[in-house]
Enzyme design. Sequence first.
Site, PDB file in Angstrom:
ATOM      1  N   GLY A  37       1.006  -1.228   0.291  1.00 36.69           N
ATOM      2  CA  GLY A  37       0.028   0.040  -0.048  1.00 36.69           C
ATOM      3  C   GLY A  37       0.702   1.242   0.082  1.00 36.69           C
ATOM      4  N   HIS A  38       1.762   1.179   0.936  1.00 38.92           N
ATOM      5  CA  HIS A  38       2.851   2.460   0.921  1.00 38.92           C
ATOM      6  C   HIS A  38       3.586   2.594  -0.391  1.00 38.92           C
ATOM      7  CE1 HIS A  38       2.507   1.299   5.137  1.00 38.92           C
ATOM      8  NE2 HIS A  38       2.280   2.487   5.301  1.00 38.92           N
TER       9      HIS A  38
END
Length: 284
Positions: A37-38
């Site tokens: 996600g990051h």
Amino acid sequence: MTSTYVEINEIRSQVTKLRREGSTIGFVPTMGALHDGHISLVKKALEECNHCIVSIFINPKQFGPNEDFSSYPRMIRNDVDLLKKHSVQAIFIPNTSTIYPRGYSTTVSNQSNMPNVLCGQYREGHFDGVLTIVLKLLNIVAPDKAYFGKKDYQQLALIHRMAEDLNIPVEIIGGEIVRETDGLAMSSRNLRLTDEQRKIAPKIYESLQFGKRLFDEGVHNPSHLIEKVSKKLNQEAPEIQMQYIEIREQASLNPVAEKISSPSLLALAAFLGDVRLIDNIELG
Ligand code: AMP
């Protein structure tokens, strides 16, 4: 080559140098325990800017007294290795005393009802803590664009508002939610789920997808839709303790009274054991 910095003046002079060379800077603030996600935000930053800078700081001011600040996963070495692989230019890993030195006494607070709805009902002061750290980091790094995930939709909406209200010279960009193959939204907190809880957790997204299907099929009354989704989730995964499930307008987070007619959001927070998970899906 990726460099790591702990001091404000170091990261500032690095940014000044890059700017002098004519580079644009994308910035991704994180609390570490990095996952795809990051990394999706890092990739987006690198597509749109010459360089990407990431910060890793577990911000004590956004955790309530009974929340998981002390048990929040910390894995700086892995994080730095991962960011190096993705050609991040600089990583800013400040100490708490650098960010909040003795005498620190300023807080940024959105004065509307926006920080008090959804997660804010249960996390008093959380969004003051978020806005304060985000403004500080934007002032320190001074990026051209800053990237935030739609997983924390309320956070993104409040940051958009703050940037506009306070004339912060940065473009705020939202990134789509990245999910595990079974649909569970990626989160650093997933690391704290037991094997058993991890197997149940994808039911959260399944229920949001069910809600979206109902919406697409014509169920446009928010209470009817929520009732059906809650009932199904409760039947299929009674271990999941719902904290809230709501339908709100996308940008303003205003409630939707009788009929979903503008772009809306079906958002929920739920506990699996003592792990609090959030997720959402856009409607319309
Ligand atoms: P955190 O480290 O949890 O503070 O997250 C840092 C940034 O990554 C925030 O802007 C989050 O919204 C974003 N983020 C976290 N998880 C995801 C995800 N599964 N998909 C997209 N963005 C995410």
